[in-house]
Motif scaffolding. Structure first.
Motif, PDB file in Angstrom:
ATOM      1  N   MET A   1      -6.338   4.274  11.026  1.00 46.89           N
ATOM      2  CA  MET A   1      -6.935   3.945  12.300  1.00 46.89           C
ATOM      3  C   MET A   1      -7.805   5.151  12.699  1.00 46.89           C
ATOM      4  N   ASP A   2      -9.103   4.908  12.935  1.00 41.03           N
ATOM      5  CA  ASP A   2      -9.966   6.013  13.336  1.00 41.03           C
ATOM      6  C   ASP A   2      -9.738   6.344  14.818  1.00 41.03           C
ATOM      7  N   ASP A   3     -10.368   7.428  15.275  1.00 40.04           N
ATOM      8  CA  ASP A   3     -10.131   7.893  16.641  1.00 40.04           C
ATOM      9  C   ASP A   3     -10.486   6.849  17.700  1.00 40.04           C
ATOM     10  N   CYS A  67       3.548  10.523  24.116  1.00 40.35           N
ATOM     11  CA  CYS A  67       5.007  10.529  24.256  1.00 40.35           C
ATOM     12  C   CYS A  67       5.595   9.931  22.981  1.00 40.35           C
ATOM     13  N   ARG A  68       6.904   9.969  22.886  1.00 37.27           N
ATOM     14  CA  ARG A  68       7.579   9.419  21.713  1.00 37.27           C
ATOM     15  C   ARG A  68       7.247   7.942  21.507  1.00 37.27           C
ATOM     16  N   ASP A  69       7.333   7.155  22.571  1.00 44.09           N
ATOM     17  CA  ASP A  69       7.123   5.711  22.444  1.00 44.09           C
ATOM     18  C   ASP A  69       5.713   5.361  21.984  1.00 44.09           C
ATOM     19  N   HIS A  70       4.708   6.046  22.532  1.00 46.58           N
ATOM     20  CA  HIS A  70       3.334   5.743  22.117  1.00 46.58           C
ATOM     21  C   HIS A  70       3.057   6.249  20.705  1.00 46.58           C
ATOM     22  N   PHE A  71       3.635   7.383  20.355  1.00 50.69           N
ATOM     23  CA  PHE A  71       3.482   7.891  18.998  1.00 50.69           C
ATOM     24  C   PHE A  71       4.076   6.903  17.992  1.00 50.69           C
ATOM     25  N   MET A  72       5.278   6.390  18.283  1.00 45.20           N
ATOM     26  CA  MET A  72       5.929   5.435  17.393  1.00 45.20           C
ATOM     27  C   MET A  72       5.174   4.105  17.349  1.00 45.20           C
ATOM     28  N   ALA A  73       4.583   3.697  18.458  1.00 48.43           N
ATOM     29  CA  ALA A  73       3.808   2.451  18.483  1.00 48.43           C
ATOM     30  C   ALA A  73       2.587   2.566  17.575  1.00 48.43           C
ATOM     31  N   VAL A  74       1.952   3.727  17.550  1.00 48.92           N
ATOM     32  CA  VAL A  74       0.791   3.936  16.683  1.00 48.92           C
ATOM     33  C   VAL A  74       1.217   3.875  15.219  1.00 48.92           C
ATOM     34  N   ILE A  75       2.348   4.494  14.899  1.00 52.94           N
ATOM     35  CA  ILE A  75       2.839   4.451  13.520  1.00 52.94           C
ATOM     36  C   ILE A  75       3.123   3.011  13.106  1.00 52.94           C
ATOM     37  N   ALA A  76       3.773   2.257  13.977  1.00 59.33           N
ATOM     38  CA  ALA A  76       4.110   0.869  13.664  1.00 59.33           C
ATOM     39  C   ALA A  76       2.865  -0.003  13.513  1.00 59.33           C
ATOM     40  N   ALA A  77       1.781   0.354  14.192  1.00 60.23           N
ATOM     41  CA  ALA A  77       0.560  -0.459  14.155  1.00 60.23           C
ATOM     42  C   ALA A  77      -0.311  -0.186  12.934  1.00 60.23           C
ATOM     43  N   ARG A  78      -0.006   0.866  12.210  1.00 63.51           N
ATOM     44  CA  ARG A  78      -0.811   1.176  11.026  1.00 63.51           C
ATOM     45  C   ARG A  78      -0.697   0.039  10.011  1.00 63.51           C
ATOM     46  N   THR A  80      -0.146  -1.750   6.628  1.00 61.72           N
ATOM     47  CA  THR A  80       0.616  -1.382   5.443  1.00 61.72           C
ATOM     48  C   THR A  80      -0.216  -1.684   4.214  1.00 61.72           C
ATOM     49  N   ARG A  81       0.006  -0.917   3.211  1.00 64.55           N
ATOM     50  CA  ARG A  81      -0.714  -1.132   1.958  1.00 64.55           C
ATOM     51  C   ARG A  81      -0.013  -2.230   1.170  1.00 64.55           C
ATOM     52  N   PRO A  82      -0.788  -3.080   0.542  1.00 67.18           N
ATOM     53  CA  PRO A  82      -0.139  -4.112  -0.278  1.00 67.18           C
ATOM     54  C   PRO A  82       0.559  -3.449  -1.459  1.00 67.18           C
ATOM     55  N   PRO A  83       1.673  -4.006  -1.891  1.00 66.41           N
ATOM     56  CA  PRO A  83       2.366  -3.414  -3.035  1.00 66.41           C
ATOM     57  C   PRO A  83       1.508  -3.524  -4.290  1.00 66.41           C
TER      58      PRO A  83
END
Length: 113
Positions: A1-3, A67-78, A80-83
Motif C-alpha cells: 500500500m503506497d502512502d 495507535c495499536r488498532d490502526h497499525f493492526m488494521a493496516v497490516i490486516a488490509a495488506r 496477500t500474495r497468492p501461494p
C-alpha cells in the motif's frame, strides 16, 4: 500500500500531519514521538504505538503516527500474495542450482495440503 492509499485507508487528511525530516533509518525523533509520552494517533487520537514518515505530494514529508488498532488494521488490509505452486518453486531452485554449477537434492517433509 503506497502512502496515498495508506492515508486514504486511515481516513487521514495529509494537511493535518506534522512536517517530518527526510526518511532515514531510525531517525532520533522516533523515540520522542512514541516513547514515554507518545503523540496521538493521526487517525483517532489514541496514544501512538508506531510512527513512520510518509511522502505527501505538495506537502513533503509528514509524520504518520498510529495507535495499536490502526497499525493492526493496516497490516490486516495488506493484500496477500497468492501461494506459489511447489513445482514452480522447485523449478526456480533447480535453474539457480544449474546456473551456479551445483547439484541439488530436495528433501521435504510435512503435509502437502
Amino acid at each position: 500500500m503506497d502512502d496515498a492509499a495508506l492515508l486514504a485507508f486511515l481516513d487521514v487528511d495529509p494537511a493535518d500531519l506534522k512536517p517530518a525530516p527526510p526518511p532515514r533509518p531510525r531517525p532520533p525523533e522516533l523515540w520522542d514521538r512514541i516513547g514515554l509520552h507518545p503523540v496521538q494517533c493521526s487517525a483517532c487520537g489514541n496514544p501512538a504505538w508506531t510512527t513512520r514518515i510518509v511522502t505527501v505530494p505538495g506537502l513533503g514529508y509528514r509524520w504518520l503516527d498510529q495507535c495499536r488498532d490502526h497499525f493492526m488494521a493496516v497490516i490486516a488490509a495488506r493484500p496477500t500474495r497468492p501461494p506459489v505452486p511447489m513445482e514452480d518453486t522447485l523449478s526456480a531452485l533447480q535453474a539457480a542450482a544449474e546456473e551456479s554449477g551445483l547439484r541439488m537434492r530436495v528433501i521435504a517433509s510435512g503435509r502437502a495440503d
